[in-house]
Design an enzyme around this catalytic site. Structure first.
Site, PDB file in Angstrom:
ATOM      1  N   ARG A 159      42.434  38.940  29.684  1.00 60.07           N
ATOM      2  CA  ARG A 159      41.432  37.870  29.495  1.00 60.07           C
ATOM      3  C   ARG A 159      40.379  38.276  28.461  1.00 60.07           C
ATOM      4  O   ARG A 159      39.196  37.992  28.619  1.00 60.07           O
ATOM      5  CB  ARG A 159      40.745  37.507  30.813  1.00 60.07           C
ATOM      6  N   SER A 228      40.152  30.157  37.598  1.00 55.70           N
ATOM      7  CA  SER A 228      39.679  31.408  38.203  1.00 55.70           C
ATOM      8  C   SER A 228      38.271  31.698  37.690  1.00 55.70           C
ATOM      9  O   SER A 228      38.067  31.757  36.481  1.00 55.70           O
ATOM     10  CB  SER A 228      40.572  32.576  37.803  1.00 55.70           C
ATOM     11  N   GLU A 324      34.780  35.399  34.761  1.00 59.54           N
ATOM     12  CA  GLU A 324      35.738  35.212  33.675  1.00 59.54           C
ATOM     13  C   GLU A 324      35.319  33.985  32.864  1.00 59.54           C
ATOM     14  O   GLU A 324      35.558  33.890  31.668  1.00 59.54           O
ATOM     15  CB  GLU A 324      37.112  34.999  34.317  1.00 59.54           C
TER      16      GLU A 324
HETATM   17  N1  EPU Z   1      45.036  35.795  47.676  1.00 60.68           N
HETATM   18  C1  EPU Z   1      44.400  35.815  48.881  1.00 60.68           C
HETATM   19  N2  EPU Z   1      43.936  34.630  49.391  1.00 60.68           N
HETATM   20  C2  EPU Z   1      44.108  33.432  48.730  1.00 60.68           C
HETATM   21  C3  EPU Z   1      44.763  33.419  47.487  1.00 60.68           C
HETATM   22  C4  EPU Z   1      45.221  34.610  46.975  1.00 60.68           C
HETATM   23  O1  EPU Z   1      44.244  36.860  49.519  1.00 60.68           O
HETATM   24  O2  EPU Z   1      43.668  32.407  49.251  1.00 60.68           O
HETATM   25  C5  EPU Z   1      45.514  37.076  47.111  1.00 60.68           C
HETATM   26  C6  EPU Z   1      46.974  37.323  47.452  1.00 60.68           C
HETATM   27  O3  EPU Z   1      47.109  38.718  47.704  1.00 60.68           O
HETATM   28  C7  EPU Z   1      47.675  36.963  46.158  1.00 60.68           C
HETATM   29  C8  EPU Z   1      46.661  37.416  45.142  1.00 60.68           C
HETATM   30  O4  EPU Z   1      45.397  37.085  45.719  1.00 60.68           O
HETATM   31  O5  EPU Z   1      48.901  37.643  46.022  1.00 60.68           O
HETATM   32  C9  EPU Z   1      46.815  36.786  43.775  1.00 60.68           C
HETATM   33  O6  EPU Z   1      46.676  35.376  43.879  1.00 60.68           O
HETATM   34  P1  EPU Z   1      47.361  34.417  42.790  1.00 60.68           P
HETATM   35  O7  EPU Z   1      48.792  34.736  42.622  1.00 60.68           O
HETATM   36  O8  EPU Z   1      46.969  33.016  43.132  1.00 60.68           O
HETATM   37  O9  EPU Z   1      46.723  34.846  41.419  1.00 60.68           O
HETATM   38  P2  EPU Z   1      45.244  35.288  40.974  1.00 60.68           P
HETATM   39  O10 EPU Z   1      45.263  36.747  40.677  1.00 60.68           O
HETATM   40  O11 EPU Z   1      44.223  34.796  41.927  1.00 60.68           O
HETATM   41  C10 EPU Z   1      45.740  34.994  38.421  1.00 60.68           C
HETATM   42  C11 EPU Z   1      45.014  34.364  37.265  1.00 60.68           C
HETATM   43  C12 EPU Z   1      45.297  32.861  37.238  1.00 60.68           C
HETATM   44  C13 EPU Z   1      46.802  32.648  37.113  1.00 60.68           C
HETATM   45  C14 EPU Z   1      47.496  33.321  38.312  1.00 60.68           C
HETATM   46  C15 EPU Z   1      49.009  33.263  38.196  1.00 60.68           C
HETATM   47  C16 EPU Z   1      43.022  35.718  36.868  1.00 60.68           C
HETATM   48  C17 EPU Z   1      41.544  35.847  37.028  1.00 60.68           C
HETATM   49  N3  EPU Z   1      43.576  34.622  37.389  1.00 60.68           N
HETATM   50  O12 EPU Z   1      45.149  34.462  39.596  1.00 60.68           O
HETATM   51  O13 EPU Z   1      44.679  32.325  36.081  1.00 60.68           O
HETATM   52  O14 EPU Z   1      47.119  31.254  37.094  1.00 60.68           O
HETATM   53  O15 EPU Z   1      47.125  34.728  38.342  1.00 60.68           O
HETATM   54  O16 EPU Z   1      49.434  34.090  37.160  1.00 60.68           O
HETATM   55  O17 EPU Z   1      43.647  36.590  36.268  1.00 60.68           O
HETATM   56  C18 EPU Z   1      42.673  31.328  35.258  1.00 60.68           C
HETATM   57  O18 EPU Z   1      42.578  32.296  34.509  1.00 60.68           O
HETATM   58  O19 EPU Z   1      41.816  30.394  35.254  1.00 60.68           O
HETATM   59  C19 EPU Z   1      43.785  31.259  36.188  1.00 60.68           C
HETATM   60  C20 EPU Z   1      43.934  30.262  37.065  1.00 60.68           C
END
Ligand code: EPU
Length: 336
Positions: A159, A228, A324
């Site tokens: 990012r 995010s 972010e």
């Molecule tokens: N999780 C929880 N509780 C929840 C949701 C998630 O504990 O309610 C934990 C779980 O362990 C899950 C982990 O968080 O495995 C990761 O969650 P998720 O796969 O939804 O991805 P993220 O890391 O929260 C990132 C990007 C997103 C992107 C997704 C998919 C960042 C800051 N965010 O989210 O990007 O769509 O991966 O690749 O890196 C954005 O940048 O605006 C964005 C939406």
């Protein structure tokens, strides 16, 4: 060129805090850009899906709205697309999927413009913009000409890029060059896509990414948000092992440089903040890393919510959550 005065900020940020923007300049070609009389460096904005205006903004905003696309075939199976910055990102993904050109199908439904993609090196489901980038065309206010940056010069990170760092405020991205391929290259490693067969079509991936995003992330047209809100924090392996002694369930993804990326969503979720609401802002129920505006959110409420989340996470894990999203004060500077 269009110059608009005293604009409602809700039209220019998908978080839709109610404030005013003094001037918005829209330019759709480089000739006009070169003719602009720029006294102070304007603030560059795409579609406002990663920017929140906390206060009335006096600094002029500039948007590049050109949307031309040209293509060249460098090899039998490799297509270089030159895309102007004003093109909508998801529309581009959709066009390339229709044409069976592989490379950005995992980046479906990410809101925003093509010009914003390199700035924060957008990424999702195992792919990021840097993976397909061949160059970024940057118009400099100082030289009044276009500089073509290679991916190395863009200094892409998680990012992050040179456009958020050294080149911030120096100019505007007017186009990008991306390389796509007619040869299938499915990236199915991310949870949610791993159930697809290795022989799946580009449309299968596109549809699955859209379904997964829709199931977790709110549509900003229905519930105001900027995706995010915080970056996933990166800590040392030693810190991670230490934290695992107290929190054995803490997820973490080991990175190449011996650091660990911890999901911010998990840290926030564990603090009981899923669905938490403070007046008219809150943490989205299905993905607490996404902060939402129920309609009449204020910057005071949002800042209070950010502080509350950061304090709780810092107290529990000694981890700092860095926003972010770009949070701007009245001069268009990053609010800290
Ligand atoms: N999780 C929880 N509780 C929840 C949701 C998630 O504990 O309610 C934990 C779980 O362990 C899950 C982990 O968080 O495995 C990761 O969650 P998720 O796969 O939804 O991805 P993220 O890391 O929260 C990132 C990007 C997103 C992107 C997704 C998919 C960042 C800051 N965010 O989210 O990007 O769509 O991966 O690749 O890196 C954005 O940048 O605006 C964005 C939406």
């Amino acid at each position: 060129m269009h110059i608009l005065h005293d604009q409602p900020a809700e039209f220019y940020s998908t978080f839709r805090l109610k404030t005013r923007l003094a001037t918005v300049i829209e330019v759709d070609n480089v000739t006009e850009l070169a003719r602009l009389d720029i006294t102070s460096s304007p603030l560059v904005l795409g579609e406002g899906s990663n920017t929140i205006f906390l206060e009335p903004l006096s600094r002029p905003i500039i948007r590049f709205t050109g949307t031309a696309i040209t293509e060249s075939w460098l090899h039998a199976d490799k297509c270089l697309l030159h895309v102007e910055a004003g093109y909508n990102w998801h529309q581009l993904v959709s066009d390339t999927v229709d044409r069976q050109l592989w490379g950005i199908e995992n980046l479906a439904l990410i809101p925003g413009s093509v010009g914003a993609a390199p700035v924060q090196n957008i990424g999702a489901y195992g792919i990021e913009f840097a993976d397909v980038c061949v160059y970024v065309d940057f118009f400099s206010w100082r030289t009044r000409s276009i500089q073509r940056l290679t991916p190395e010069q863009c200094q892409f990170g998680y990012r992050d890029s040179i456009f958020k760092q050294q080149l911030s405020g120096d100019g505007i991205i007017v186009a990008v060059g991306i390389m796509l391929s007619t040869t299938a290259k499915p990236v199915l490693s991310y949870q949610g896509l791993d159930r697809l067969a290795a022989t799946c079509s580009i449309n299968d991936i596109f549809d699955q990414v859209i379904a997964t995003r829709k199931s977790k992330l709110p549509d900003y047209r229905e519930i105001a948000n900027c995706g995010s809100f915080f970056k996933n924090p990166v800590i040392s392996v030693a810190e991670y092992h230490q934290l695992k002694l107290t929190y054995p369930a803490m997820p973490g993804f080991i990175l190449a440089d011996n650091t660990v990326k911890v999901p911010a969503a998990w840290l926030i979720d564990q603090q009981g903040l899923k669905g938490y609401r403070l007046h008219d802002v809150g943490c989205y129920l299905r993905q607490p890393l996404v902060l939402i505006n129920y309609g009449n959110g204020t910057s005071e409420d949002l800042l209070a919510l950010i502080t509350l989340i950061q304090d709780k996470v810092r107290t529990a894990y000694r981890i700092h959550l860095e926003p972010e999203v770009r949070l701007l004060d009245s001069n268009g500077h990053q609010y800290v």
